[in-house]
Write a protein that holds these residues in place. Structure first.
Motif, mmCIF file in Angstrom:
data_model
loop_
_atom_site.group_PDB
_atom_site.id
_atom_site.type_symbol
_atom_site.label_atom_id
_atom_site.label_comp_id
_atom_site.label_asym_id
_atom_site.label_seq_id
_atom_site.Cartn_x
_atom_site.Cartn_y
_atom_site.Cartn_z
ATOM 1 N N ARG A 160 50.244 41.740 45.982
ATOM 2 C CA ARG A 160 49.429 41.406 44.820
ATOM 3 C C ARG A 160 48.987 39.947 44.868
ATOM 4 O O ARG A 160 47.810 39.631 44.613
ATOM 5 C CB ARG A 160 50.205 41.672 43.533
ATOM 6 C CG ARG A 160 50.346 43.143 43.197
ATOM 7 C CD ARG A 160 50.973 43.319 41.828
ATOM 8 N NE ARG A 160 51.147 44.735 41.501
ATOM 9 C CZ ARG A 160 51.662 45.170 40.362
ATOM 10 N NH1 ARG A 160 52.061 44.306 39.443
ATOM 11 N NH2 ARG A 160 51.769 46.465 40.150
ATOM 12 N N SER A 190 41.319 47.884 44.431
ATOM 13 C CA SER A 190 42.336 48.339 45.387
ATOM 14 C C SER A 190 43.089 49.564 44.890
ATOM 15 O O SER A 190 44.131 49.931 45.452
ATOM 16 C CB SER A 190 43.339 47.212 45.669
ATOM 17 O OG SER A 190 44.024 46.841 44.480
ATOM 18 N N ALA A 191 42.585 50.213 43.835
ATOM 19 C CA ALA A 191 43.276 51.374 43.276
ATOM 20 C C ALA A 191 43.255 52.553 44.245
ATOM 21 O O ALA A 191 42.342 52.694 45.069
ATOM 22 C CB ALA A 191 42.612 51.785 41.960
ATOM 23 N N THR A 218 46.016 51.742 37.010
ATOM 24 C CA THR A 218 45.277 50.520 37.320
ATOM 25 C C THR A 218 45.020 49.697 36.070
ATOM 26 O O THR A 218 45.190 48.470 36.067
ATOM 27 C CB THR A 218 43.933 50.884 37.984
ATOM 28 O OG1 THR A 218 44.195 51.557 39.222
ATOM 29 C CG2 THR A 218 43.103 49.647 38.243
ATOM 30 N N HIS A 268 48.311 48.034 34.899
ATOM 31 C CA HIS A 268 48.683 46.890 35.738
ATOM 32 C C HIS A 268 47.769 45.698 35.482
ATOM 33 O O HIS A 268 48.231 44.546 35.463
ATOM 34 C CB HIS A 268 48.615 47.282 37.216
ATOM 35 C CG HIS A 268 49.686 48.229 37.640
ATOM 36 N ND1 HIS A 268 51.009 48.059 37.298
ATOM 37 C CD2 HIS A 268 49.641 49.375 38.388
ATOM 38 C CE1 HIS A 268 51.738 49.040 37.819
ATOM 39 N NE2 HIS A 268 50.931 49.850 38.472
ATOM 40 N N ALA A 269 46.487 45.954 35.283
ATOM 41 C CA ALA A 269 45.538 44.858 35.037
ATOM 42 C C ALA A 269 45.855 44.145 33.731
ATOM 43 O O ALA A 269 45.849 42.909 33.660
ATOM 44 C CB ALA A 269 44.111 45.399 35.020
ATOM 45 N N TYR A 298 45.235 38.580 44.908
ATOM 46 C CA TYR A 298 44.715 37.612 43.940
ATOM 47 C C TYR A 298 44.111 36.403 44.644
ATOM 48 O O TYR A 298 43.045 35.897 44.254
ATOM 49 C CB TYR A 298 45.828 37.134 43.004
ATOM 50 C CG TYR A 298 46.468 38.208 42.167
ATOM 51 C CD1 TYR A 298 45.835 39.428 41.919
ATOM 52 C CD2 TYR A 298 47.733 38.013 41.606
ATOM 53 C CE1 TYR A 298 46.433 40.405 41.140
ATOM 54 C CE2 TYR A 298 48.333 38.984 40.828
ATOM 55 C CZ TYR A 298 47.687 40.179 40.602
ATOM 56 O OH TYR A 298 48.292 41.148 39.834
ATOM 57 N N ILE A 350 42.557 39.241 38.496
ATOM 58 C CA ILE A 350 43.573 40.290 38.423
ATOM 59 C C ILE A 350 42.935 41.649 38.172
ATOM 60 O O ILE A 350 43.267 42.652 38.828
ATOM 61 C CB ILE A 350 44.600 39.938 37.331
ATOM 62 C CG1 ILE A 350 45.443 38.749 37.791
ATOM 63 C CG2 ILE A 350 45.490 41.135 37.006
ATOM 64 C CD1 ILE A 350 46.304 38.142 36.708
ATOM 65 N N HIS A 356 41.050 42.778 41.329
ATOM 66 C CA HIS A 356 41.950 43.170 42.420
ATOM 67 C C HIS A 356 42.529 44.564 42.180
ATOM 68 O O HIS A 356 42.485 45.425 43.067
ATOM 69 C CB HIS A 356 43.083 42.166 42.558
ATOM 70 C CG HIS A 356 44.211 42.664 43.418
ATOM 71 N ND1 HIS A 356 44.097 42.821 44.776
ATOM 72 C CD2 HIS A 356 45.470 43.076 43.088
ATOM 73 C CE1 HIS A 356 45.223 43.300 45.261
ATOM 74 N NE2 HIS A 356 46.080 43.454 44.258
ATOM 75 N N HIS A 357 43.054 44.792 40.986
ATOM 76 C CA HIS A 357 43.682 46.088 40.715
ATOM 77 C C HIS A 357 42.654 47.213 40.697
ATOM 78 O O HIS A 357 42.929 48.327 41.159
ATOM 79 C CB HIS A 357 44.448 46.035 39.390
ATOM 80 C CG HIS A 357 45.718 45.257 39.469
ATOM 81 N ND1 HIS A 357 46.842 45.729 40.097
ATOM 82 C CD2 HIS A 357 46.038 44.020 39.016
ATOM 83 C CE1 HIS A 357 47.812 44.833 40.021
ATOM 84 N NE2 HIS A 357 47.352 43.781 39.368
ATOM 85 N N ALA A 384 39.008 47.049 35.118
ATOM 86 C CA ALA A 384 39.782 47.641 36.204
ATOM 87 C C ALA A 384 39.498 49.138 36.318
ATOM 88 O O ALA A 384 39.361 49.674 37.432
ATOM 89 C CB ALA A 384 41.271 47.392 35.974
ATOM 90 N N SER A 390 49.518 42.352 34.048
ATOM 91 C CA SER A 390 49.469 41.146 34.887
ATOM 92 C C SER A 390 48.563 40.086 34.268
ATOM 93 O O SER A 390 48.822 38.879 34.388
ATOM 94 C CB SER A 390 48.964 41.509 36.288
ATOM 95 O OG SER A 390 49.834 42.433 36.906
#
Length: 250
Positions: free
Chosen positions: A8, A211-212, A222, A225-226, A12, A204, A207-208, A106, A229
Motif C-alpha cells: 500500500r 488496484s482493486a 475498495t 479501504h479508501a 501511495y 489513497i 490507489h485502492h 474508489a 485509510s
C-alpha cells in the motif's frame, strides 16, 4: 500483514510521484475538463454540508468555551483562532471530503477496472494514469484548501455572533479582537495542511480504486479501504502539523 502495508505504501508513493511529475499535463484541454469535473463533484457540491457544519461548529464551540471559562473571558475569542480556525476547520473539512468523496471515487475507479475501461484507454493511446487518476488527485489537493477557507469564514462568523450575544459585546469589537490574535503564518499553514490532506485523500482513493480486484464483490471492499485509510491519513497529517506548531511555539 507487513507485505500488505508495504504494498500500500508503495502504491501511495507511486500516486504521489504521478501527481508531482505529471501535473503539467493538465494544460491539455481534455485533462483540464476532467479536473473541472472533479472539482465540482468533490468541492462545489460539498459546500452546503460544509457550510451547515461550520455554522454549527463555530457557535457550539464558542458556547462551550464560554460556559467553561465564564462570561467576559477572552478564552473563547482565543479559541476562535487557534482551536477553530487553525485546527478544527482543516480537520473537519478533510473528514467531510473523505466521507463524501473517497468511497465514491474508489468505487468508480474499481468499476472502470472491472469493465476494462483502463485497457480500452490504453488501446486508444490515452494513458489512464494521466486521464483518469491525475485529475482526481490534483482536484482534491486544490479543493480541500478552498473548502477549508469556506469553512473558516462561516465558522468564524458564527463564532463572532455567538461571542457577541453571550458576552454582550459589539460585533465589531469581537471581530477586532479576533484579528488582533490572527497569525498570517498560521493561516497559511492551515491551508498548506489542507492541501496535503487533499493530496493524500486523492492518492489513497485512486490507489485502492485502480488496484482493486476485478470482481463485483471487491467494489465495496475498495470503498471501505479508501475511506478508512483516508481517515487515518487526515489525522496523521493533522497530528504532524500540531507537533510542528508545538515545537515552533514552545
Amino acid at each position: 500483514m507487513n507485505f500488505v502495508v508495504s504494498s500500500r505504501l508503495y502504491g501511495y508513493a507511486l500516486m504521489v510521484w504521478l501527481a508531482l511529475t505529471r501535473w503539467q499535463r493538465l494544460r491539455e484541454p481534455q485533462l483540464r475538463l476532467q479536473l473541472e469535473r472533479q472539482i465540482h463533484e468533490t468541492g462545489v457540491s460539498a459546500l452546503p454540508v460544509v457550510g451547515a457544519l461550520a455554522a454549527l461548529t463555530g457557535a457550539a464551540a464558542v458556547t462551550q468555551m464560554t460556559a467553561l471559562a465564564g462570561q467576559g473571558s477572552e478564552v473563547a475569542q482565543t479559541w476562535l483562532f487557534y482551536g477553530l480556525f487553525f485546527e478544527l476547520a482543516p480537520l473537519l473539512s478533510g473528514l467531510v471530503v473523505v466521507a463524501r468523496s473517497s468511497a465514491a471515487m474508489a468505487s468508480e475507479l474499481a468499476v472502470m477496472n472491472l469493465h476494462d475501461e483502463f485497457l480500452a484507454l490504453r488501446r486508444m493511446g490515452i494513458p489512464p494514469a494521466d486521464y483518469v487518476l491525475l485529475p482526481r488527485i490534483l482536484a482534491l489537493a486544490l479543493v480541500l484548501p478552498a473548502v477549508t477557507i469556506f469553512f473558516q469564514a462561516v465558522a468564524v462568523g458564527s463564532g463572532w455572533l455567538a461571542v457577541s450575544l453571550l458576552q454582550n459585546l459589539p460585533l465589531q469589537q469581537v471581530a477586532n479582537h479576533f484579528l488582533d490574535r490572527a497569525d498570517p503564518w498560521m493561516t497559511l499553514a492551515s491551508l498548506f495542511k489542507s492541501a496535503l490532506m487533499g493530496l493524500m485523500i486523492g492518492v489513497i482513493a485512486c490507489h485502492h480504486g485502480s488496484s482493486a480486484r476485478r470482481s463485483s464483490s471487491a467494489i465495496s471492499d475498495t470503498a471501505v479501504h479508501a475511506v478508512g485509510s483516508g481517515l487515518v491519513a487526515v489525522f496523521v497529517v493533522d497530528l504532524l502539523f500540531a507537533l510542528a506548531v508545538y515545537w515552533v511555539k514552545r
